[in-house]
Design an enzyme around this catalytic site. Structure first.
Site, PDB file in Angstrom:
ATOM      1  N   TYR A 137       0.747   8.864  15.582  1.00 47.90           N
ATOM      2  CA  TYR A 137       1.809   7.920  15.199  1.00 47.90           C
ATOM      3  C   TYR A 137       2.591   7.521  16.444  1.00 47.90           C
ATOM      4  O   TYR A 137       2.805   6.329  16.704  1.00 47.90           O
ATOM      5  CB  TYR A 137       2.746   8.540  14.163  1.00 47.90           C
ATOM      6  CG  TYR A 137       4.032   7.769  14.026  1.00 47.90           C
ATOM      7  CD1 TYR A 137       5.196   8.206  14.650  1.00 47.90           C
ATOM      8  CD2 TYR A 137       4.063   6.580  13.321  1.00 47.90           C
ATOM      9  CE1 TYR A 137       6.367   7.481  14.557  1.00 47.90           C
ATOM     10  CE2 TYR A 137       5.234   5.843  13.227  1.00 47.90           C
ATOM     11  CZ  TYR A 137       6.384   6.307  13.847  1.00 47.90           C
ATOM     12  OH  TYR A 137       7.538   5.578  13.764  1.00 47.90           O
ATOM     13  N   ASN A 190       9.251  13.050   5.082  1.00 54.06           N
ATOM     14  CA  ASN A 190      10.445  13.115   5.931  1.00 54.06           C
ATOM     15  C   ASN A 190      11.470  14.093   5.336  1.00 54.06           C
ATOM     16  O   ASN A 190      11.579  14.249   4.116  1.00 54.06           O
ATOM     17  CB  ASN A 190      11.063  11.725   6.087  1.00 54.06           C
ATOM     18  CG  ASN A 190      10.149  10.776   6.865  1.00 54.06           C
ATOM     19  OD1 ASN A 190       9.891   9.675   6.443  1.00 54.06           O
ATOM     20  ND2 ASN A 190       9.646  11.225   8.013  1.00 54.06           N
ATOM     21  N   SER A 193      10.012   3.559  17.962  1.00 55.94           N
ATOM     22  CA  SER A 193      10.469   4.867  17.504  1.00 55.94           C
ATOM     23  C   SER A 193      10.759   5.780  18.682  1.00 55.94           C
ATOM     24  O   SER A 193      10.137   5.675  19.741  1.00 55.94           O
ATOM     25  CB  SER A 193       9.356   5.493  16.646  1.00 55.94           C
ATOM     26  OG  SER A 193       9.586   6.865  16.479  1.00 55.94           O
ATOM     27  N   LYS A 195       3.039   3.734  18.539  1.00 56.63           N
ATOM     28  CA  LYS A 195       4.298   3.082  18.915  1.00 56.63           C
ATOM     29  C   LYS A 195       4.333   2.838  20.427  1.00 56.63           C
ATOM     30  O   LYS A 195       4.775   1.789  20.900  1.00 56.63           O
ATOM     31  CB  LYS A 195       5.490   3.912  18.469  1.00 56.63           C
ATOM     32  CG  LYS A 195       5.683   3.950  16.953  1.00 56.63           C
ATOM     33  CD  LYS A 195       5.846   2.551  16.356  1.00 56.63           C
ATOM     34  CE  LYS A 195       6.097   2.613  14.866  1.00 56.63           C
ATOM     35  NZ  LYS A 195       6.199   1.260  14.255  1.00 56.63           N
ATOM     36  N   SER A 254       0.855  -1.204   0.000  1.00 57.26           N
ATOM     37  CA  SER A 254       0.000   0.000   0.000  1.00 57.26           C
ATOM     38  C   SER A 254       0.886   1.249   0.000  1.00 57.26           C
ATOM     39  O   SER A 254       0.493   2.298  -0.478  1.00 57.26           O
ATOM     40  CB  SER A 254      -0.907   0.009   1.241  1.00 57.26           C
ATOM     41  OG  SER A 254      -0.112   0.143   2.415  1.00 57.26           O
TER      42      SER A 254
HETATM   43  C1  WQD Z   1      12.267  15.762  10.939  1.00 61.14           C
HETATM   44  C2  WQD Z   1      12.324  17.254  11.154  1.00 61.14           C
HETATM   45  C3  WQD Z   1      10.262  18.366  10.732  1.00 61.14           C
HETATM   46  C4  WQD Z   1      10.023  17.797   6.440  1.00 61.14           C
HETATM   47  C5  WQD Z   1      10.602  10.465  11.777  1.00 61.14           C
HETATM   48  C6  WQD Z   1       9.748   9.419  11.162  1.00 61.14           C
HETATM   49  C7  WQD Z   1       9.146   8.537  12.202  1.00 61.14           C
HETATM   50  C8  WQD Z   1      10.163   8.129  13.213  1.00 61.14           C
HETATM   51  C9  WQD Z   1      10.902   9.316  13.791  1.00 61.14           C
HETATM   52  C10 WQD Z   1      11.023   5.970  12.770  1.00 61.14           C
HETATM   53  C11 WQD Z   1      11.078  17.781  11.855  1.00 61.14           C
HETATM   54  C12 WQD Z   1      11.347  18.829   9.773  1.00 61.14           C
HETATM   55  C13 WQD Z   1      10.477  17.734   7.749  1.00 61.14           C
HETATM   56  C14 WQD Z   1       9.973  19.050   5.781  1.00 61.14           C
HETATM   57  C15 WQD Z   1      10.838  20.104   7.751  1.00 61.14           C
HETATM   58  N1  WQD Z   1      11.114   7.266  12.634  1.00 61.14           N
HETATM   59  N2  WQD Z   1      10.886  18.873   8.382  1.00 61.14           N
HETATM   60  N3  WQD Z   1      10.402  20.159   6.464  1.00 61.14           N
HETATM   61  O1  WQD Z   1       8.980  13.758  12.282  1.00 61.14           O
HETATM   62  O2  WQD Z   1      11.275  13.364  13.259  1.00 61.14           O
HETATM   63  O3  WQD Z   1       9.821  11.440  12.422  1.00 61.14           O
HETATM   64  O4  WQD Z   1      11.510   9.967  12.682  1.00 61.14           O
HETATM   65  O5  WQD Z   1      10.184   5.317  13.261  1.00 61.14           O
HETATM   66  O6  WQD Z   1       8.652   7.430  11.508  1.00 61.14           O
HETATM   67  O7  WQD Z   1       8.733  10.054  10.445  1.00 61.14           O
HETATM   68  O8  WQD Z   1      10.932  13.012  10.845  1.00 61.14           O
HETATM   69  O9  WQD Z   1      11.844  13.764   8.717  1.00 61.14           O
HETATM   70  O10 WQD Z   1       9.358  14.057   9.129  1.00 61.14           O
HETATM   71  O11 WQD Z   1      10.993  15.482  10.359  1.00 61.14           O
HETATM   72  O12 WQD Z   1      11.195  21.137   8.346  1.00 61.14           O
HETATM   73  O13 WQD Z   1       9.568  19.178   4.577  1.00 61.14           O
HETATM   74  O14 WQD Z   1      12.380  17.871   9.883  1.00 61.14           O
HETATM   75  O15 WQD Z   1       9.477  19.477  11.161  1.00 61.14           O
HETATM   76  O16 WQD Z   1      11.468  18.825  12.722  1.00 61.14           O
HETATM   77  P1  WQD Z   1      10.233  12.988  12.284  1.00 61.14           P
HETATM   78  P2  WQD Z   1      10.744  14.055   9.664  1.00 61.14           P
END
Ligand code: WQD
Length: 351
Positions: free
Chosen positions: A151, A200, A126, A155, A35
Site C-alpha cells: 500500500y 483500521n 499518505s 502511494k 467495490s
Molecule cells: C493504526 C494502528 C495498527 C487495528 C492508515 C490507513 C492508511 C493511511 C495511513 C490514509 C496500527 C493498530 C489497528 C486493530 C490495532 N491513511 N491496530 N488493532 O495502518 O496506520 O494506516 O493510516 O491514507 O490508508 O490504513 O491505520 O488504523 O490500520 O492502524 O492494534 O484492530 O492501530 O497496528 O499500529 P494505519 P490502522
C-alpha cells in the site's frame, strides 16, 4: 461554478470532501465503482447539502469507461483522486491486487487528464510514504524511506508518477499526505462504512464498543514507544476534507510554484494505540474488551506530522480534537446500528 471530478466519491474521505467542496461553491461529479463503498453516503451528502451528486459507477481500471466520463463532461475543471485500496495489512497479503488497482486506475486517469487538458489534480497520498522515519514529527522534506507495505509503495509510486506527469505536461498537482483519518461528520449523516470487517483502529474500536466485533486485538505492545504500542496522528475526516478544498483553491488561484507540491495533513499530535483505546473509554464511558496480539506486518512503528506547511501556505487549521474524533466516530457507529435495527428489526452481530 467549477465542476470537479471526485474519484472515490462514495467513500469515507471522498464523501466528506464532496460536502466541503459543495459548501464552498463547487459543482461535483463522482466516479466510484462501489467495490468498497455504497451510494448510501451520497444520500447523506444530499441530506447535508441539499445537492444530489451524480456518481458514475465505473472502474477506473477500465480506460474506455473512464475516458467516456470525460467525453460526457468536457467542463471538468479539476480532479481530486481518492479511489484506491487502502488497508496496510491487506496489501501485505495481496500485493498484486494493490499494485494493479491503485496504479492502473491512476495511470488511466492521468491519460484522460492529458487528453482533456484538465489543469488541476489533487492526489490522496499518505504518511505511509515516509516508511519508518528516523525522526518524528515528519515534515514534507523528511526523506521517504522504503515503504513498509505494498500500500505504501503504491502511494510512493503514485506521487512519482504524478510529479513526472505534471513536470512533462505543465499541469498543476498537489499531493496530500494524510496521517490517520478518523471520526465522522458532526451531523452523523455520513461516516466510515467498512464494507467487510474493518481493518483500521477507530472503526474496530467503535464496532467492538457497539458489539459488532467481540473485541480488539492490539497489534503489538513491545515497540520502542512510550507504552509499547504503535504511535499515530489521528486527523478528523472533516478537517481532512477541508484541506482538499483549500488545496484546490490554492491551485485555482495560481499560488502553486512549479508543477507539484506536497502537504502533510495531520494534527501534529502523536498518540499510541493503547492511549487511543483509553481515550475512547473516557470519552464514551464504554469499557472496551482488548487483548495484546502479535505485531501486524507492514505497520510503521511511530509517526506524526509537522503540519506547518499546510497551515502557512494553505491556511489550513485542523480544529477537531481527539475527543471529538472519537465522539463523532461513536455517534456514527450508534446511528448505523440504529438504522440496521430498523432495517432488519434485530440486533446485528458479525463474527
Ligand atoms: C493504526 C494502528 C495498527 C487495528 C492508515 C490507513 C492508511 C493511511 C495511513 C490514509 C496500527 C493498530 C489497528 C486493530 C490495532 N491513511 N491496530 N488493532 O495502518 O496506520 O494506516 O493510516 O491514507 O490508508 O490504513 O491505520 O488504523 O490500520 O492502524 O492494534 O484492530 O492501530 O497496528 O499500529 P494505519 P490502522
Amino acid at each position: 461554478m467549477k465542476k470537479i471530478l471526485v474519484t472515490g466519491g462514495c467513500g469515507y474521505i471522498g464523501s466528506h470532501t464532496i460536502v466541503d467542496l459543495i459548501e464552498n461553491g463547487f459543482d461535483i461529479i463522482s466516479v466510484d465503482n462501489n467495490s468498497r463503498s455504497s451510494t448510501q453516503l451520497l444520500e447523506g451528502i444530499e441530506k447535508i447539502t441539499g445537492k444530489k451528486v451524480k456518481n458514475y459507477k465505473v472502474d477506473l481500471c477500465d480506460f474506455n469507461d473512464t475516458h467516456a466520463i470525460f467525453e460526457e463532461n468536457p467542463d471538468i475543471a479539476g480532479i481530486i483522486h481518492f479511489a484506491a485500496f487502502k488497508a496496510v495489512g491487506e496489501s501485505v497479503e495481496k500485493p498484486l491486487l494493490y499494485f494493479d488497482n491503485n496504479l492502473s486506475s491512476l495511470i488511466n486517469l492521468l491519460k484522460c487528464v492529458g487528453s482533456f487538458n484538465i489543469p488541476y489534480f489533487v492526489f490522496s497520498s499518505s504518511c505511509t510514504v515516509y516508511g519508518n522515519p528516523d525522526s518524528i514529527p515528519v515534515t514534507e522534506t523528511t526523506p521517504t524511506k522504503q515503504a513498509e507495505s505494498p500500500y505504501g509503495y503504491t502511494k510512493q509510486m503514485g506521487e512519482q508518477i504524478i510529479t513526472e506527469f505534471s513536470r512533462a505536461t505543465g499541469g498543476k498537482s498537489i499531493l496530500l499526505r494524510y496521517f490517520n483519518p478518523a471520526g465522522a461528520h458532526p451531523l452523523g449523516l455520513i461516516g466510515e462504512l467498512p464494507i467487510d470487517k474493518p481493518q483500521n483502529l477507530v472503526p474496530v474500536i467503535t464496532q467492538s464498543a457497539i458489539g459488532k466485533l467481540p473485541g480488539i486485538t492490539v497489534f503489538g505492545d513491545q515497540y520502542p514507544t512510550r507504552d509499547g504500542s504503535c504511535l499515530r496522528d489521528f486527523i478528523h475526516v472533516s478537517d481532512l476534507a477541508h484541506a482538499h478544498t483549500l488545496a484546490l483553491q490554492y491551485l485555482i488561484n495560481g499560488k502553486l510554484k512549479g508543477t507539484t507540491d506536497i502537504f502533510n495533513l495531520g494534527t501534529g499530535n502523536g498518540i499510541t494505540v493503547l492511549e487511543t483505546i483509553k481515550a475512547f473509554e473516557k470519552v464514551t464511558g464504554v469499557t472496551l474488551n482488548y487483548k495484546i496480539g502479535p505485531n501486524r506486518p507492514g505497520d510503521v512503528v511511530a509517526i506524526y506530522a509537522n503540519n506547518d506547511k499546510a497551515k502557512n501556505l494553505l491556511g489550513w487549521n485542523p480544529a477537531y480534537t481527539l475527543e471529538e474524533i472519537l465522539q463523532t466516530a461513536w455517534k456514527w457507529e450508534q446511528k448505523l446500528s440504529e438504522d440496521e435495527k430498523l432495517f432488519t428489526g434485530k440486533n446485528i452481530t458479525l463474527n
